[in-house]
Each structure stands twice: as C-alpha cells, then as structure tokens.
Design a protein around this motif. Structure first.
Motif, PDB file in Angstrom:
ATOM      1  N   ALA A   2      39.286  16.854 -19.964  1.00 19.24           N
ATOM      2  CA  ALA A   2      38.129  16.195 -20.758  1.00 19.24           C
ATOM      3  C   ALA A   2      36.795  15.890 -19.899  1.00 19.24           C
ATOM      4  O   ALA A   2      35.741  16.315 -20.325  1.00 19.24           O
ATOM      5  CB  ALA A   2      38.531  15.052 -21.580  1.00 19.24           C
ATOM      6  N   ALA A   3      36.958  15.711 -18.534  1.00 19.17           N
ATOM      7  CA  ALA A   3      35.803  15.560 -17.838  1.00 19.17           C
ATOM      8  C   ALA A   3      34.845  16.718 -17.648  1.00 19.17           C
ATOM      9  O   ALA A   3      33.811  16.486 -17.501  1.00 19.17           O
ATOM     10  CB  ALA A   3      36.232  14.826 -16.442  1.00 19.17           C
TER      11      ALA A   3
ATOM     12  N   ARG B 217      36.879  19.826 -25.861  1.00 12.62           N
ATOM     13  CA  ARG B 217      37.664  18.531 -25.700  1.00 12.62           C
ATOM     14  C   ARG B 217      38.900  18.626 -26.407  1.00 12.62           C
ATOM     15  O   ARG B 217      39.917  18.226 -26.064  1.00 12.62           O
ATOM     16  CB  ARG B 217      36.830  17.080 -26.284  1.00 12.62           C
TER      17      ARG B 217
ATOM     18  N   TYR C 245      44.924  14.789 -19.313  1.00  7.77           N
ATOM     19  CA  TYR C 245      43.890  15.133 -19.948  1.00  7.77           C
ATOM     20  C   TYR C 245      42.460  14.618 -19.812  1.00  7.77           C
ATOM     21  O   TYR C 245      41.598  15.377 -19.897  1.00  7.77           O
ATOM     22  CB  TYR C 245      44.103  14.281 -21.454  1.00  7.77           C
ATOM     23  N   SER C 246      42.389  13.416 -19.238  1.00 10.55           N
ATOM     24  CA  SER C 246      41.125  13.095 -18.631  1.00 10.55           C
ATOM     25  C   SER C 246      40.330  13.909 -17.686  1.00 10.55           C
ATOM     26  O   SER C 246      39.329  14.112 -17.825  1.00 10.55           O
ATOM     27  CB  SER C 246      41.302  11.551 -18.145  1.00 10.55           C
ATOM     28  N   ALA C 247      41.240  14.499 -16.556  1.00  5.72           N
ATOM     29  CA  ALA C 247      40.768  15.411 -15.716  1.00  5.72           C
ATOM     30  C   ALA C 247      40.371  16.698 -16.473  1.00  5.72           C
ATOM     31  O   ALA C 247      39.103  17.256 -16.061  1.00  5.72           O
ATOM     32  CB  ALA C 247      41.944  15.901 -14.926  1.00  5.72           C
TER      33      ALA C 247
ATOM     34  N   LEU D 215      42.995  11.833 -30.245  1.00  4.10           N
ATOM     35  CA  LEU D 215      41.943  12.567 -29.328  1.00  4.10           C
ATOM     36  C   LEU D 215      41.379  13.884 -30.081  1.00  4.10           C
ATOM     37  O   LEU D 215      40.292  14.217 -30.034  1.00  4.10           O
ATOM     38  CB  LEU D 215      42.798  12.826 -28.124  1.00  4.10           C
TER      39      LEU D 215
ATOM     40  N   LEU E  59      47.843  11.151 -20.035  1.00  6.49           N
ATOM     41  CA  LEU E  59      46.343  10.838 -20.245  1.00  6.49           C
ATOM     42  C   LEU E  59      45.672  11.278 -19.045  1.00  6.49           C
ATOM     43  O   LEU E  59      44.456  11.433 -19.036  1.00  6.49           O
ATOM     44  CB  LEU E  59      46.439   9.266 -20.486  1.00  6.49           C
ATOM     45  N   ASP E  60      46.064  11.125 -17.782  1.00  2.24           N
ATOM     46  CA  ASP E  60      45.439  11.473 -16.476  1.00  2.24           C
ATOM     47  C   ASP E  60      45.233  12.883 -16.374  1.00  2.24           C
ATOM     48  O   ASP E  60      44.104  13.485 -16.250  1.00  2.24           O
ATOM     49  CB  ASP E  60      46.247  11.036 -15.276  1.00  2.24           C
TER      50      ASP E  60
END
Length: 198
Positions: free
Chosen positions: A80-81, A89, A76-78, A141, A73-74
C-alpha cells in the motif's frame, strides 16, 4: 597483547523461538497435528520455557493467530505504501495475498494459514473469532479504498468491496489447494476489470 574475549552469540528470546516454531509447524501440519513436544524441539527450548511464556497451547495458538495477522498487515502495508490511488490500494490487498503465497514454506504453500487453523476450531472458539476479525479487517481495507472511488454511493461501495473480498478469499482457497499463486493472479486481473467498470 591481551587475549580478546569472544562473546557467545546472543540467544533469541524463548518466546520468539517458540512462536516461530509454532508458526512453521502449525502451517505445515495443522494445529491439532502439532504437539507441544514438537514445538519445543523445533524451537530448541525446554518444555518449561513454553509454559513460562504461554499459559497453554491455546494461548500459544492465539499468539500465532495474532502474529499471522500482523505478518499479513506488514505485507499489505509494504504494498500500500507504493499505491498512488484507491484502485492501487485495492490491488495491494491482492498483491499482499500473492506475496503470502510466494513466501518460503517448508512443505509448500497450503493457503491461508488463518483459515486453515480456523477450520480446526469448533464453533464458538476464540480462534475462529480472531480469524473472522482478520477477514473483516481485510474487507474493510478493500471497502475504504472503494468508498474513495464511489463517494456518492456508499451502499454500492460496500457491495463492491464484498464482491472483491469473496473473489480474494475464493482465489486464496484455490491457490492453497493448487500450491501456487496462479488463482491469485487470475483474481487480481478480475479485480482490475471490476475497478475499471466503476
């Protein structure tokens, strides 16, 4: 001038060391192929420390699965940001999987650590359920982004998200067998074509 006291380097918590060692060894050798003694030796802690932090090996495995999910998830979050729109996305999910493939592994990339672990668990095992939930989260997601692209046709959006999830998981399985991110990059190119056709 008084002598300065030098402080001993602060030791990381045993739980953190054990999880790090377990992650390394479970990924390299499998859950069943990794014993408690190997984990404590790799972590540099006493066996008692393991049982002070985890009720059992099964408890350690559950923590490992949770940590792997959070790690992805980290990634992906990086990605997606920096995504400017829903299509980006979707592609961020593929990019996060490629980032996972390109991480440094002691014995090379072996595919999705969660799926590798799930393959060792019997039907009905809580570990399999945890891995299934992770894969469902990844598909959600994808679905959330595709719903933004197809707001009028939610059924079609769900179908496209499933196709993208199958493409992603299939490419990850092949990438794990081949030991590099080539199949993931191929899958990303196919995803770009799918998104362009919507």
């Amino acid at each position: 001038m008084p002598a300065q006291k030098t402080q001993a380097p602060s030791r990381r918590p045993a739980r953190e060391l054990l999880l790090e060692a377990a992650a390394e060894l479970f990924y390299a050798n499998g859950v069943a192929g990794t014993g408690i003694d190997a984990i404590t030796a790799e972590a540099g802690v006493a066996k008692k420390s393991l049982y002070n932090n985890f009720a059992s090996k099964a408890d350690l495995v559950a923590a490992y699965l949770e940590a792997r999910h959070a790690e992805w998830l980290d990634l992906y979050s990086a990605r997606a940001a920096t995504a400017a729109n829903p299509s980006e996305r979707v592609l961020a999910v593929f990019d996060a999987y490629a980032d996972h493939a390109n991480s440094a592994y002691r014995h090379g990339f072996r595919g999705c650590g969660l799926l590798n672990a799930a393959a060792e668990f019997p039907a009905g095992d809580g570990g399999r359920d945890a891995v299934r939930r992770h894969k469902e989260d990844v598909e959600e997601l994808l679905a959330a982004a595709v719903r933004e692209l197809l707001p009028e046709t939610q059924e079609r959006a769900a179908e496209v998200a499933r196709h993208l999830a199958f493409l992603l998981e299939g490419s990850m399985a092949r990438a794990g067998l081949e030991g590099d991110d080539t199949r993931l990059r191929d899958a990303r190119r196919i995803a770009v074509e799918i998104l362009a056709a919507l």
